[in-house]
Design a protein around this motif. Structure first.
Motif, PDB file in Angstrom:
ATOM      1  N   ILE A 134      84.133  42.396  53.940  1.00 24.20           N
ATOM      2  CA  ILE A 134      83.750  41.155  53.274  1.00 24.20           C
ATOM      3  C   ILE A 134      83.771  40.047  54.318  1.00 24.20           C
ATOM      4  CG2 ILE A 134      86.144  40.681  52.558  1.00 24.20           C
ATOM      5  CD1 ILE A 134      84.975  39.311  50.039  1.00 24.20           C
ATOM      6  N   TYR A 135      82.752  39.207  54.288  1.00 23.76           N
ATOM      7  CA  TYR A 135      82.700  38.108  55.259  1.00 23.76           C
ATOM      8  C   TYR A 135      83.823  37.106  54.974  1.00 23.76           C
ATOM      9  CZ  TYR A 135      78.204  39.749  57.022  1.00 23.76           C
ATOM     10  OH  TYR A 135      77.209  40.496  57.599  1.00 23.76           O
ATOM     11  N   GLU A 136      84.472  36.630  56.033  1.00 26.33           N
ATOM     12  CA  GLU A 136      85.666  35.798  55.884  1.00 26.33           C
ATOM     13  C   GLU A 136      85.430  34.495  55.116  1.00 26.33           C
ATOM     14  OE1 GLU A 136      87.024  35.560  59.897  1.00 26.33           O
ATOM     15  OE2 GLU A 136      87.964  37.547  59.837  1.00 26.33           O
ATOM     16  N   PRO A 137      84.343  33.754  55.366  1.00 29.00           N
ATOM     17  CA  PRO A 137      84.181  32.523  54.578  1.00 29.00           C
ATOM     18  C   PRO A 137      84.015  32.793  53.084  1.00 29.00           C
ATOM     19  CG  PRO A 137      82.253  32.922  55.977  1.00 29.00           C
ATOM     20  CD  PRO A 137      83.311  33.876  56.397  1.00 29.00           C
ATOM     21  N   MET A 138      83.364  33.910  52.739  1.00 30.32           N
ATOM     22  CA  MET A 138      83.222  34.273  51.335  1.00 30.32           C
ATOM     23  C   MET A 138      84.592  34.636  50.753  1.00 30.32           C
ATOM     24  SD  MET A 138      80.935  34.468  48.970  1.00 30.32           S
ATOM     25  CE  MET A 138      79.289  34.821  49.604  1.00 30.32           C
ATOM     26  N   ALA A 139      85.388  35.402  51.520  1.00 35.85           N
ATOM     27  CA  ALA A 139      86.746  35.753  51.070  1.00 35.85           C
ATOM     28  C   ALA A 139      87.602  34.506  50.914  1.00 35.85           C
ATOM     29  CB  ALA A 139      87.388  36.724  52.060  1.00 35.85           C
ATOM     30  N   ALA A 140      87.468  33.552  51.854  1.00 35.23           N
ATOM     31  CA  ALA A 140      88.246  32.308  51.776  1.00 35.23           C
ATOM     32  C   ALA A 140      87.887  31.530  50.518  1.00 35.23           C
ATOM     33  CB  ALA A 140      88.006  31.459  53.019  1.00 35.23           C
ATOM     34  N   ALA A 141      86.591  31.466  50.184  1.00 37.71           N
ATOM     35  CA  ALA A 141      86.158  30.748  48.981  1.00 37.71           C
ATOM     36  C   ALA A 141      86.744  31.384  47.729  1.00 37.71           C
ATOM     37  CB  ALA A 141      84.630  30.728  48.909  1.00 37.71           C
ATOM     38  N   VAL A 142      86.727  32.716  47.669  1.00 34.32           N
ATOM     39  CA  VAL A 142      87.311  33.429  46.525  1.00 34.32           C
ATOM     40  C   VAL A 142      88.819  33.184  46.472  1.00 34.32           C
ATOM     41  CG1 VAL A 142      87.757  35.717  45.541  1.00 34.32           C
ATOM     42  CG2 VAL A 142      85.497  35.198  46.487  1.00 34.32           C
ATOM     43  N   GLY A 143      89.463  33.227  47.656  1.00 31.02           N
ATOM     44  CA  GLY A 143      90.914  33.028  47.716  1.00 31.02           C
ATOM     45  C   GLY A 143      91.339  31.634  47.320  1.00 31.02           C
ATOM     46  N   ILE A 144      90.508  30.631  47.608  1.00 27.64           N
ATOM     47  CA  ILE A 144      90.822  29.248  47.228  1.00 27.64           C
ATOM     48  C   ILE A 144      90.686  29.057  45.721  1.00 27.64           C
ATOM     49  CG2 ILE A 144      89.949  26.867  47.418  1.00 27.64           C
ATOM     50  CD1 ILE A 144      89.233  27.549  50.348  1.00 27.64           C
ATOM     51  N   GLY A 145      89.851  29.908  45.100  1.00 26.02           N
ATOM     52  CA  GLY A 145      89.643  29.808  43.663  1.00 26.02           C
ATOM     53  C   GLY A 145      88.302  29.229  43.287  1.00 26.02           C
ATOM     54  N   LEU A 146      87.375  29.134  44.244  1.00 25.29           N
ATOM     55  CA  LEU A 146      86.041  28.609  43.956  1.00 25.29           C
ATOM     56  C   LEU A 146      85.204  29.672  43.244  1.00 25.29           C
ATOM     57  CD1 LEU A 146      85.305  26.831  47.370  1.00 25.29           C
ATOM     58  CD2 LEU A 146      86.290  25.844  45.289  1.00 25.29           C
ATOM     59  N   ASP A 147      84.308  29.236  42.394  1.00 25.41           N
ATOM     60  CA  ASP A 147      83.422  30.156  41.679  1.00 25.41           C
ATOM     61  C   ASP A 147      82.192  30.407  42.551  1.00 25.41           C
ATOM     62  OD1 ASP A 147      81.853  31.631  40.005  1.00 25.41           O
ATOM     63  OD2 ASP A 147      81.826  30.190  38.354  1.00 25.41           O
ATOM     64  N   VAL A 148      82.229  31.490  43.321  1.00 21.58           N
ATOM     65  CA  VAL A 148      81.148  31.753  44.283  1.00 21.58           C
ATOM     66  C   VAL A 148      79.870  32.216  43.593  1.00 21.58           C
ATOM     67  CG1 VAL A 148      82.742  32.279  46.168  1.00 21.58           C
ATOM     68  CG2 VAL A 148      81.932  34.134  44.693  1.00 21.58           C
ATOM     69  N   GLU A 149      79.962  32.597  42.322  1.00 26.98           N
ATOM     70  CA  GLU A 149      78.772  33.060  41.600  1.00 26.98           C
ATOM     71  C   GLU A 149      78.034  31.934  40.887  1.00 26.98           C
ATOM     72  OE1 GLU A 149      79.640  37.166  39.659  1.00 26.98           O
ATOM     73  OE2 GLU A 149      81.574  36.153  39.817  1.00 26.98           O
TER      74      GLU A 149
END
Length: 340
Positions: A134-149
């Motif tokens: 998984i790409y790190e910026p995408m993982a960071a966004a998920v980890g922060i709690g942002l709704d990436v979808e």
């Protein structure tokens, strides 16, 4: 994990500076990405904090190795030994048998196919049966709690040890992204050069890291948040006599300025490629800082003043990628579109 589980799920943030492993939503391993090896046999002597304590103090039969440089594997064998050793540190791991591993590993968004293959091969050799990336910026966004979808733009600036990952995310994908090899290691190198040049004192990586933690700053005026000067001990580079040098945060802000400016330029370049509708979302929601570099004093304010969009430091930025990687693994069916 139950006693007779045949598969163990492990999420790994394989970082240049630190490796963080999560299992069942908990961080179970958080160690420096370094190993100590026997020069004669190349066998593992120590890893993580124990190996870091040996750095700069080795004799001829021991060498310390950081297997990752600039976010990618630089020493394949050492990386395999490190991953295998880190997995063995997971508490409550069965001693009766070795379960097969399902791994999700965070990688820089700018990784080439060759670099991705190296991470996959090292993970498989360390015992991974099913290995996902998984790409790190995408993982960071998920980890922060942002709704990436969501059909809404969010932006992550993840400043790690080897790379700074910058991504604008919307609808489960990266709309624009930059991955530059300017990050925490470069800050450390800047401090080593500065101390050598300005104060004629030799400092190693570990001492430079301490200076960065104690008085590191992105601004020359921190006001009430200003830390006290940090006293550095070391040899004079000309005479080898002992020196004692107090270092102020203003000095470190000055010596880190060029590297931070390169990060600012990369953020602006990513914003230039952002569609207007998403740009409006970023102005409204702000931009999130993650990774160890996000802890640099005054960095969020400097970026906010320069780019005129509010920058927020994520909660526990050091572990944002690890948390997001763990969430992606736990919900692997839902987040399948994020994995490689």
């Amino acid at each position: 994990m139950g006693l007779f589980s045949l598969t163990q799920d492990v999420a790994i943030d394989l970082g240049t500076a630190n490796t963080v492993i999560t299992c069942n939503d908990k961080i179970v391993v958080d160690e420096p990405s370094i190993v100590a090896l026997d020069r004669r046999t190349d066998s593992l002597i120590a890893l993580g904090k124990a190996a870091q304590m040996m750095q700069g103090k080795e004799h001829e039969n021991i060498r310390t190795v950081r297997p990752l440089r600039d976010g990618v594997i630089a020493d394949f064998k050492a990386a395999e030994l490190m991953i295998r050793g880190m997995i063995k540190l997971i508490p409550h791991r069965s001693k009766l048998f070795t379960p097969s591993l399902r791994l999700v590993v965070g990688i820089p968004s700018g990784s080439t196919e060759v670099e991705i293959r190296a991470v996959r091969d090292s993970s498989e050799h360390a015992g991974g049966r099913d290995v996902y990336m998984i790409y790190e910026p995408m993982a960071a966004a998920v980890g922060i709690g942002l709704d990436v979808e969501a059909p809404e733009g969010c932006m992550i600036v993840d400043i790690g040890g080897g790379t700074t990952e910058i991504a604008v995310i919307s609808l489960g994908g990266m709309v624009s992204n930059k991955s530059i090899r300017i990050a925490g290691d470069d800050f450390t190198g800047d401090i080593i050069d500065y101390m050598n040049r300005q104060h004629n004192i030799k400092v190693g990586e570990r001492m430079a890291e301490q200076i960065k933690i104690k008085v590191g700053s992105a601004l020359i005026d921190l006001g009430e948040e200003a830390p006290e000067d940090y006293v550095v001990h070391g040899p004079n580079k000309m005479t080898a006599l002992p020196m004692e040098v107090p270092v102020s945060y203003q000095e470190i802000a000055h010596c880190l300025d060029k590297s931070i400016t390169k990060i600012e330029t990369a953020v602006l370049a990513a914003l230039e490629e952002t569609p207007p509708e998403l740009y409006a979302d970023l102005v409204r929601n702000g931009i999130y800082l993650a990774g160890g570099g996000a802890l640099l004093r005054g960095l969020a304010k400097r970026l906010t003043d320069k780019i005129q969009i509010q920058f927020h430091v994520a909660d526990d930025p050091l572990h944002a990628v690890a948390r997001g990687t763990g969430i992606a693994l736990k919900n692997i069916d839902r987040f399948q579109f994020l994995l490689r």
